[in-house]
Design a protein around this motif. Sequence first.
Motif, mmCIF file in Angstrom:
data_model
loop_
_atom_site.group_PDB
_atom_site.id
_atom_site.type_symbol
_atom_site.label_atom_id
_atom_site.label_comp_id
_atom_site.label_asym_id
_atom_site.label_seq_id
_atom_site.Cartn_x
_atom_site.Cartn_y
_atom_site.Cartn_z
ATOM 1 N N LEU A 86 -15.275 -1.778 21.342
ATOM 2 C CA LEU A 86 -15.879 -0.450 21.356
ATOM 3 C C LEU A 86 -14.972 0.568 20.667
ATOM 4 N N GLY A 87 -13.663 0.495 20.935
ATOM 5 C CA GLY A 87 -12.745 1.411 20.276
ATOM 6 C C GLY A 87 -12.709 1.225 18.770
ATOM 7 N N ALA A 88 -12.715 -0.028 18.323
ATOM 8 C CA ALA A 88 -12.735 -0.280 16.882
ATOM 9 C C ALA A 88 -14.029 0.217 16.247
ATOM 10 N N ALA A 89 -15.147 0.053 16.953
ATOM 11 C CA ALA A 89 -16.420 0.541 16.429
ATOM 12 C C ALA A 89 -16.435 2.058 16.325
ATOM 13 N N VAL A 90 -15.834 2.740 17.295
ATOM 14 C CA VAL A 90 -15.770 4.204 17.247
ATOM 15 C C VAL A 90 -14.912 4.665 16.070
ATOM 16 N N LEU A 91 -13.778 4.038 15.868
ATOM 17 C CA LEU A 91 -12.909 4.419 14.752
ATOM 18 C C LEU A 91 -13.561 4.128 13.404
ATOM 19 N N ALA A 92 -14.240 2.973 13.319
ATOM 20 C CA ALA A 92 -14.910 2.648 12.063
ATOM 21 C C ALA A 92 -16.038 3.625 11.769
#
Length: 288
Positions: free
Chosen positions: A53-59
């Motif tokens: 989820l964190g990687a998706a938010v940053l992307a």
Amino acid sequence: MTQAGAAGERRSSEGALQALAASPPTLSPRRLLAAVGRPPLTLLRRLALAAGLGAAVLAAAAQAATWRRPVRREFVRAMLDVGVHAVRATAVVGVLVGLAMVYQALYWLQAAGQTDLFGRVLVLVLVREIAPLLAGLIIVGRSGLPMLIYLEELRAGGQLRMLEAQGIDPFLLLVVPRILAFAASCFCLAILLLTMALLVGYFSGHAVGAVEISFYAFFDTVLRAMGPGTYLLLPVKTAAIGFAVGVTCALPVLATAGESEVGKLTAGGFVQACLAVFIVSGAVSVML
């Protein structure tokens, strides 16, 4: 006699079955391994979901197409709710920290004749550890749990499906701007808390004679004791704590497939968010 014997045998067999049913089941090796391995696997699964989820938010935040007008408005609204509305609570916490910690540190260091340790002690204890932790906990209680409840009510009421049916991605509209607002607000609140704590601690200590140095000399000592590492650690740690709080509070709603109780989600989200604050703080302190 035959019927009496058969009845007695039947009663004895029934008693044996009842005794067998009442006896605790034997723990097979498979069940033992399952009981031992289930908690670590559950923890790893939650960590993997949080990391995803964190990687998706940053992307999503790195793409210019994400920041359309509704998303920008939601980000401004989240900043207002998370950062601006928490100023009063953060200022009160800063005053209490200034009286309970900064004033005490200045008083006892002055009494021990170690005034040259003012800056080092305050930087190591207050700037690097206490202020980011308190700012993160304020965000957890002030905005993290309300966001979790809000998203769960939208999911349970079908509003998220309605947004998807209209061609609007709820993740981009509701989750991404809020998590980023948490990260930015945590840094701002930590700076406010630090400023209030140092001001209150200095002036209260100066009023009772515990601090003899001037106001400018005091802040110059604190700033010189910070060093380049602390200037880097403070924004990184506070932003990471706010980001982790947002991810942890949004994850229970996004990872729930069926119906769920808001009370259980809130209790679990509160505990997980508090753990995330301490874990991220410790990890960043170790790395930096």
